[in-house]
Design an enzyme around this catalytic site. Sequence first.
Site, PDB file in Angstrom:
ATOM      1  N   ARG A 176      35.144  34.977  30.104  1.00  0.00           N
ATOM      2  CA  ARG A 176      35.922  36.204  29.518  1.00  0.00           C
ATOM      3  C   ARG A 176      35.275  37.509  29.167  1.00  0.00           C
ATOM      4  NH1 ARG A 176      38.715  31.382  28.244  1.00  0.00           N
ATOM      5  NH2 ARG A 176      40.932  30.705  28.875  1.00  0.00           N
ATOM      6  N   LYS A 202      39.155  31.348  24.210  1.00  0.00           N
ATOM      7  CA  LYS A 202      41.326  31.360  23.410  1.00  0.00           C
ATOM      8  C   LYS A 202      41.448  29.599  22.501  1.00  0.00           C
ATOM      9  CE  LYS A 202      42.658  34.250  26.553  1.00  0.00           C
ATOM     10  NZ  LYS A 202      44.473  34.226  28.073  1.00  0.00           N
ATOM     11  N   HIS A 270      37.317  41.719  34.217  1.00  0.00           N
ATOM     12  CA  HIS A 270      38.090  40.204  34.489  1.00  0.00           C
ATOM     13  C   HIS A 270      38.044  40.607  36.285  1.00  0.00           C
ATOM     14  CE1 HIS A 270      40.028  37.127  32.362  1.00  0.00           C
ATOM     15  NE2 HIS A 270      41.269  36.806  33.960  1.00  0.00           N
ATOM     16  N   ARG A 273      35.249  37.557  36.870  1.00  0.00           N
ATOM     17  CA  ARG A 273      35.546  36.315  36.260  1.00  0.00           C
ATOM     18  C   ARG A 273      36.780  35.230  37.640  1.00  0.00           C
ATOM     19  NH1 ARG A 273      37.107  32.532  32.044  1.00  0.00           N
ATOM     20  NH2 ARG A 273      39.495  31.726  31.968  1.00  0.00           N
ATOM     21  N   HIS A 296      40.530  26.107  30.986  1.00  0.00           N
ATOM     22  CA  HIS A 296      42.094  26.500  31.653  1.00  0.00           C
ATOM     23  C   HIS A 296      42.820  24.706  31.065  1.00  0.00           C
ATOM     24  CE1 HIS A 296      41.910  29.824  35.052  1.00  0.00           C
ATOM     25  NE2 HIS A 296      42.507  30.444  33.817  1.00  0.00           N
ATOM     26  N   TYR A 305      45.670  30.715  39.274  1.00  0.00           N
ATOM     27  CA  TYR A 305      44.303  32.297  39.290  1.00  0.00           C
ATOM     28  C   TYR A 305      43.724  32.260  40.077  1.00  0.00           C
ATOM     29  CZ  TYR A 305      41.023  33.841  36.235  1.00  0.00           C
ATOM     30  OH  TYR A 305      39.582  35.438  35.727  1.00  0.00           O
TER      31      TYR A 305
END
Length: 324
Positions: A176, A202, A270, A273, A296, A305
């Site tokens: 990211r 995250k 993005h 990625r 993830h 994704y």
Amino acid sequence: MAKTPQTAFAAFELPCACDDLAIEITRWLGHLRAERRLSPKTLEAYSRDVRQCLIFLAEHWGERISLARFGKMEPGDVRAFMAARRSDAIGGRSLMRALAGLRSFARFLEREGKGKVGPLAAIRAPKVGKTLPKPLQIASAKRLADPDERAGEDRDTWILVRDAAVLALLYGSGLRISEALGLKRRDVPAPGKGDTLIVTGKGNKTRMVPVLQNVLQLIADYVAICPHRLAADGPIFVGARGGPLNPRIIQLTMERMRGALGLPDSATPHALRHSFATHLLSRGGELRAIQELLGHASLSTTQIYTGIDSERLLEVYNTAHPRA
């Protein structure tokens, strides 16, 4: 109809709108262009959305709409407009933009002391399904990480090399943009001195990701010519004045390169990625390994994704199943 002087936008004209309301809309659009610096396409969309709303309200109320009448709008009026637009097969994203435009105009009126249109703030925005950026072609992704592609720009060489290094890192390791720009200098090994990075994603979770030697070389080339001191415990990627690099700078870089390389609007930082994951999968990468690389928590997130389709699953099945 009276026109505001030196407005950046043509005066808003609509038979169903009274002069006082049309003048305020013209002033609002000029404000968005001059102060908010919205793109011409966004301004055009906002103007169209407000126009459609006024046409609907004029029919709904059976009268021309003055500024005072617009200020008396009720929640039911807003819901009726949204329902009418949805019946015309308008998607949730377009409805959300229309509501955002109307709210922006209402806030403008309130700041200017022209009244308050409370119902617009009370209406819940429509739900919008999640969309993912489309992957780039491999050749295009590689060109984005080539500083020579921007050789004609009037920018310092170290900035061009820095941007190329960041984009190469996003594609090469599937990071990211916040993860790439959050790296400290001590986190990045010199070429030949390592092949992994520890990144913070995250939820403040850390994970180990591989990094290609040619990407490390690009980063080393940037570090070597960067005019600012890069402390070991400070960010490795810095802005023009030596502070932490703002993600918006990389987004603007992608916007410029989209035009130069003829790439679609979906080509964002993005998307690199997303391209990393998609290209790995297309070349036989294991889904669970890609999940770990992307950070993830759920395999289902990775599955969505990477855009797995039935053709790819059938190919894997026919190749791997012992009875195939």
